[in-house]
Design an enzyme around this catalytic site. Sequence first.
Site, PDB file in Angstrom:
ATOM      1  N   TYR A  10      48.217  37.140  38.338  1.00  0.00           N
ATOM      2  CA  TYR A  10      46.903  37.786  38.528  1.00  0.00           C
ATOM      3  C   TYR A  10      45.928  36.849  39.232  1.00  0.00           C
ATOM      4  O   TYR A  10      45.197  37.265  40.142  1.00  0.00           O
ATOM      5  CB  TYR A  10      46.389  38.188  37.147  1.00  0.00           C
ATOM      6  CG  TYR A  10      45.104  38.977  37.106  1.00  0.00           C
ATOM      7  CD1 TYR A  10      45.086  40.344  37.399  1.00  0.00           C
ATOM      8  CD2 TYR A  10      43.908  38.385  36.701  1.00  0.00           C
ATOM      9  CE1 TYR A  10      43.909  41.072  37.312  1.00  0.00           C
ATOM     10  CE2 TYR A  10      42.729  39.113  36.609  1.00  0.00           C
ATOM     11  CZ  TYR A  10      42.731  40.454  36.916  1.00  0.00           C
ATOM     12  OH  TYR A  10      41.566  41.176  36.825  1.00  0.00           O
ATOM     13  N   LYS A  58      44.166  37.587  42.749  1.00  0.00           N
ATOM     14  CA  LYS A  58      42.708  37.688  42.861  1.00  0.00           C
ATOM     15  C   LYS A  58      42.139  36.620  43.815  1.00  0.00           C
ATOM     16  O   LYS A  58      41.127  36.855  44.481  1.00  0.00           O
ATOM     17  CB  LYS A  58      42.057  37.598  41.477  1.00  0.00           C
ATOM     18  CG  LYS A  58      42.351  38.809  40.582  1.00  0.00           C
ATOM     19  CD  LYS A  58      42.029  40.124  41.262  1.00  0.00           C
ATOM     20  CE  LYS A  58      41.862  41.291  40.301  1.00  0.00           C
ATOM     21  NZ  LYS A  58      41.669  42.581  40.999  1.00  0.00           N
TER      22      LYS A  58
HETATM   23  P1  NAP Z   1      41.418  49.455  33.853  1.00  0.00           P
HETATM   24  O1  NAP Z   1      40.459  49.988  32.830  1.00  0.00           O
HETATM   25  O2  NAP Z   1      42.783  49.055  33.420  1.00  0.00           O
HETATM   26  O3  NAP Z   1      41.512  50.526  35.045  1.00  0.00           O
HETATM   27  C1  NAP Z   1      42.349  50.293  36.147  1.00  0.00           C
HETATM   28  C2  NAP Z   1      42.680  51.617  36.814  1.00  0.00           C
HETATM   29  O4  NAP Z   1      43.536  51.349  37.933  1.00  0.00           O
HETATM   30  C3  NAP Z   1      43.434  52.570  35.880  1.00  0.00           C
HETATM   31  O5  NAP Z   1      42.888  53.870  35.949  1.00  0.00           O
HETATM   32  C4  NAP Z   1      44.846  52.507  36.431  1.00  0.00           C
HETATM   33  O6  NAP Z   1      45.614  53.680  36.245  1.00  0.00           O
HETATM   34  C5  NAP Z   1      44.584  52.311  37.917  1.00  0.00           C
HETATM   35  N1  NAP Z   1      45.769  51.845  38.606  1.00  0.00           N
HETATM   36  C6  NAP Z   1      46.673  50.916  38.179  1.00  0.00           C
HETATM   37  N2  NAP Z   1      47.663  50.771  39.076  1.00  0.00           N
HETATM   38  C7  NAP Z   1      47.392  51.635  40.096  1.00  0.00           C
HETATM   39  C8  NAP Z   1      48.055  51.948  41.313  1.00  0.00           C
HETATM   40  N3  NAP Z   1      49.196  51.353  41.659  1.00  0.00           N
HETATM   41  N4  NAP Z   1      47.497  52.870  42.126  1.00  0.00           N
HETATM   42  C9  NAP Z   1      46.343  53.497  41.779  1.00  0.00           C
HETATM   43  N5  NAP Z   1      45.667  53.239  40.637  1.00  0.00           N
HETATM   44  C10 NAP Z   1      46.190  52.316  39.807  1.00  0.00           C
HETATM   45  O7  NAP Z   1      40.816  48.161  34.591  1.00  0.00           O
HETATM   46  P2  NAP Z   1      39.314  47.617  34.784  1.00  0.00           P
HETATM   47  O8  NAP Z   1      39.056  46.649  33.698  1.00  0.00           O
HETATM   48  O9  NAP Z   1      38.385  48.766  35.012  1.00  0.00           O
HETATM   49  O10 NAP Z   1      39.505  46.764  36.112  1.00  0.00           O
HETATM   50  C11 NAP Z   1      39.241  47.286  37.420  1.00  0.00           C
HETATM   51  C12 NAP Z   1      39.418  46.167  38.441  1.00  0.00           C
HETATM   52  O11 NAP Z   1      38.550  45.079  38.123  1.00  0.00           O
HETATM   53  C13 NAP Z   1      40.831  45.593  38.479  1.00  0.00           C
HETATM   54  O12 NAP Z   1      41.171  45.238  39.807  1.00  0.00           O
HETATM   55  C14 NAP Z   1      40.704  44.354  37.617  1.00  0.00           C
HETATM   56  O13 NAP Z   1      41.696  43.411  37.935  1.00  0.00           O
HETATM   57  C15 NAP Z   1      39.312  43.895  37.986  1.00  0.00           C
HETATM   58  N6  NAP Z   1      38.687  43.035  36.977  1.00  0.00           N
HETATM   59  C16 NAP Z   1      38.463  43.450  35.701  1.00  0.00           C
HETATM   60  C17 NAP Z   1      37.877  42.589  34.783  1.00  0.00           C
HETATM   61  C18 NAP Z   1      37.589  42.983  33.350  1.00  0.00           C
HETATM   62  O14 NAP Z   1      37.139  42.116  32.578  1.00  0.00           O
HETATM   63  N7  NAP Z   1      37.807  44.215  32.947  1.00  0.00           N
HETATM   64  C19 NAP Z   1      37.523  41.299  35.167  1.00  0.00           C
HETATM   65  C20 NAP Z   1      37.766  40.892  36.471  1.00  0.00           C
HETATM   66  C21 NAP Z   1      38.351  41.771  37.371  1.00  0.00           C
HETATM   67  P3  NAP Z   1      46.535  53.850  34.918  1.00  0.00           P
HETATM   68  O15 NAP Z   1      45.570  54.081  33.816  1.00  0.00           O
HETATM   69  O16 NAP Z   1      47.404  55.018  35.220  1.00  0.00           O
HETATM   70  O17 NAP Z   1      47.303  52.552  34.780  1.00  0.00           O
END
Ligand code: NAP
Length: 252
Positions: free
Chosen positions: A153, A157
């Site tokens: 990851y 990133k």
């Molecule tokens: P999340 O709640 O897990 O949501 C991610 C979404 O992406 C889910 O709806 C998932 O679908 C979808 N997804 C996964 N694989 C996919 C694919 N191949 N094609 C299309 N959609 C796909 O994550 P989040 O926390 O909102 O994070 C969103 C972004 O921010 C990510 O890139 C994450 O790495 C980044 N981020 C998050 C955090 C944090 O603290 N939360 C921190 C830094 C960066 P499914 O539900 O079907 O899997």
Amino acid sequence: MTEQNRVAIVTGAARGIGAATAIRLAADGFAVAVVDLEEAAGKDTVEKITAAGGRAIAVGADVSNGEQVAAAVERVAAELGAPTVLVNNAGVLRDNLLFKMSESDWDTVMNVHLKGAFLMSKACQKHMVDAGYGRIVNLSSSSALGNRGQANYSAAKAGLQGFTKTLAKELGKFGVTANAVAPGFIATDMTAATAERVGMGFEEFKAAAASMIPVQRVGVPDDIAHTVSFLVSEGAGFVSGQVVYVAGGPLD
Ligand code: NAP
């Protein structure tokens, strides 16, 4: 940019940061394509947008699959108009210490985050270049600076930051900006899953994280949506190739 091409695509927009961003961009006046693995998964986000008077469609596509990405972007262009804003947000975790990380844990994370952003950006850039206008925002992470258990990851990133800067250099002359947002701890299903993996309750996990953050709270999806809203605005046209850390304080 004319009214008819205020069209934004947000990937992974069924929940979490992507859903909050899609809802915010719709409130900002964009017609929004809510892209997620399954079309049905995006229904909730679309309903929230349309209930508030906005315009949105749910589109099912795996961002790591070139054919599905091409079909999804074509559908958005046909149903909403040419997409001139793209938010590459879809993401997955496959955390493990290096010695336990499988080849498939590595490939899955690289494919969704890095290849997904590449395929989506490539499919959308033609519409942006034709319009002479575009905004691309890629979701990086504070983990780009290195994080135990996240070799895959953090590499993806950090890779997205180089990708973003390159897009900014290549596409600037066509009126297209590219920036990355690097969130710290944001309370979503993704961080809830991490709490479960390390054997902590989510509330306890959030409190422990908050105590280490200068503003003394964890982030919420709207913190990121607000930042994306600025970066995709017309007025942000001189901000390009930047990585904005949204983490409640500076990071080491
Ligand atoms: P999340 O709640 O897990 O949501 C991610 C979404 O992406 C889910 O709806 C998932 O679908 C979808 N997804 C996964 N694989 C996919 C694919 N191949 N094609 C299309 N959609 C796909 O994550 P989040 O926390 O909102 O994070 C969103 C972004 O921010 C990510 O890139 C994450 O790495 C980044 N981020 C998050 C955090 C944090 O603290 N939360 C921190 C830094 C960066 P499914 O539900 O079907 O899997």
